[in-house]
Design an enzyme around this catalytic site. Sequence first.
Site, PDB file in Angstrom:
ATOM      1  N   ILE A 158       0.837  -1.202   0.000  1.00  0.00           N
ATOM      2  CA  ILE A 158       0.000   0.000   0.000  1.00  0.00           C
ATOM      3  C   ILE A 158       0.869   1.248   0.000  1.00  0.00           C
ATOM      4  O   ILE A 158       0.626   2.189  -0.757  1.00  0.00           O
ATOM      5  CB  ILE A 158      -0.959   0.000   1.203  1.00  0.00           C
ATOM      6  N   CYS A 207       1.947   1.267   8.188  1.00  0.00           N
ATOM      7  CA  CYS A 207       2.751   0.231   8.842  1.00  0.00           C
ATOM      8  C   CYS A 207       1.841  -0.710   9.619  1.00  0.00           C
ATOM      9  O   CYS A 207       0.785  -0.308  10.120  1.00  0.00           O
ATOM     10  CB  CYS A 207       3.781   0.857   9.775  1.00  0.00           C
ATOM     11  N   ARG A 236      -3.911   1.260  11.154  1.00  0.00           N
ATOM     12  CA  ARG A 236      -4.560   0.740  12.347  1.00  0.00           C
ATOM     13  C   ARG A 236      -4.710   1.869  13.357  1.00  0.00           C
ATOM     14  O   ARG A 236      -3.793   2.671  13.551  1.00  0.00           O
ATOM     15  CB  ARG A 236      -3.747  -0.405  12.964  1.00  0.00           C
ATOM     16  N   ASP A 260      -9.435   6.834   9.062  1.00  0.00           N
ATOM     17  CA  ASP A 260     -10.368   5.796   8.631  1.00  0.00           C
ATOM     18  C   ASP A 260     -10.415   4.669   9.640  1.00  0.00           C
ATOM     19  O   ASP A 260     -11.208   3.741   9.496  1.00  0.00           O
ATOM     20  CB  ASP A 260      -9.960   5.253   7.250  1.00  0.00           C
ATOM     21  N   GLU A 265     -13.175   0.098  17.672  1.00  0.00           N
ATOM     22  CA  GLU A 265     -14.126   0.067  16.565  1.00  0.00           C
ATOM     23  C   GLU A 265     -15.208  -0.977  16.820  1.00  0.00           C
ATOM     24  O   GLU A 265     -14.877  -2.132  17.111  1.00  0.00           O
ATOM     25  CB  GLU A 265     -13.391  -0.261  15.256  1.00  0.00           C
ATOM     26  N   HIS A 284     -13.764   2.927   8.687  1.00  0.00           N
ATOM     27  CA  HIS A 284     -12.889   1.812   8.292  1.00  0.00           C
ATOM     28  C   HIS A 284     -13.332   1.231   6.946  1.00  0.00           C
ATOM     29  O   HIS A 284     -13.581   0.021   6.803  1.00  0.00           O
ATOM     30  CB  HIS A 284     -12.897   0.732   9.365  1.00  0.00           C
TER      31      HIS A 284
END
Length: 316
Positions: A158, A207, A236, A260, A265, A284
Amino acid sequence: MKIVILDGFTLNPGDLSWQPLHDLGECKIYERTDAQEVLARCRDAQIVFTNKVILDASILAQLPQLKYIGVTATGFNVVHTVAAKQLGVVVTNTPAYGSDSVAQFVFSQLLNWAQPVAYYNETVKQKRWANSPDFCYYDAPMIELRNLTLGIVGYGAIGKKVAQIALGFGMQVLIHSRTEPKELPDGIRFVALDKLAKGSDVISLHCPLNDTNKGFVNAAFLATMKDSAYLINTGRGPLINEADLLSALKTNVIAGAALDVLAVEPPDENNPLFEVNNLTITPHIAWATLAARQRLMGIAVKNLQDFLAGKNTNRV
């Protein structure tokens, strides 16, 4: 062979087909599974798929028939892999399915900050343009990305895709990762983390979360950033100390942020981050395009097919 999917709704809310798994065995699909339901639902299964449902050592020890766990995500921290190995249970993950979608989402956040389309759309529909004495107005600052510096923490699939897009916008790119790449494209430099914080106009986190980097974006890190800088997290939530970020945003230590992912969560409905004007929060969803979920499904099915054929594809 009995296959159980513990939280299928996240991957497939109804726009994909589970048929390839039905073709491999007796397949029971649960949209969601609470912690107290896990043991009963998995008890007779040889194959279990999970996305966020936790399979810890105590649960695994009570599932003697279990042979395989497929994690329908790249991160596999929901499974106690040490215990699984000791019990002879194979665990696989689904890497690299969403690189394009997540990278695209990073720039949807970045472009909305640089040129706030949503804000101007709202003002036009509130009749502001219709009543304007001028042919245009632009009271929310707009920023050109060319020649700005993007700092990327984590240079996996990514991170590399984000860097590629940034170069297309004419940005300079700084990266920091656990190991320094041997070769980098023109316009990308590897730097120490503190230099990335100091030198970046935008920082994007890519990461993996581990014990060494949990909460590394803290008050000290944020104070090192430019006061005009923007922070994006599609990695994260726990990478960021949210209390420190809240303080930094309220006191304009940095210009803004887009998250995001959050530390918890779903979040508490009274999360104080919800009240901050220079912060954008999304639920997310960077990974969740139809194309990415189709790839994820395909990888998960192929992992299981290969396991049944005696191959170790994406084994963790």
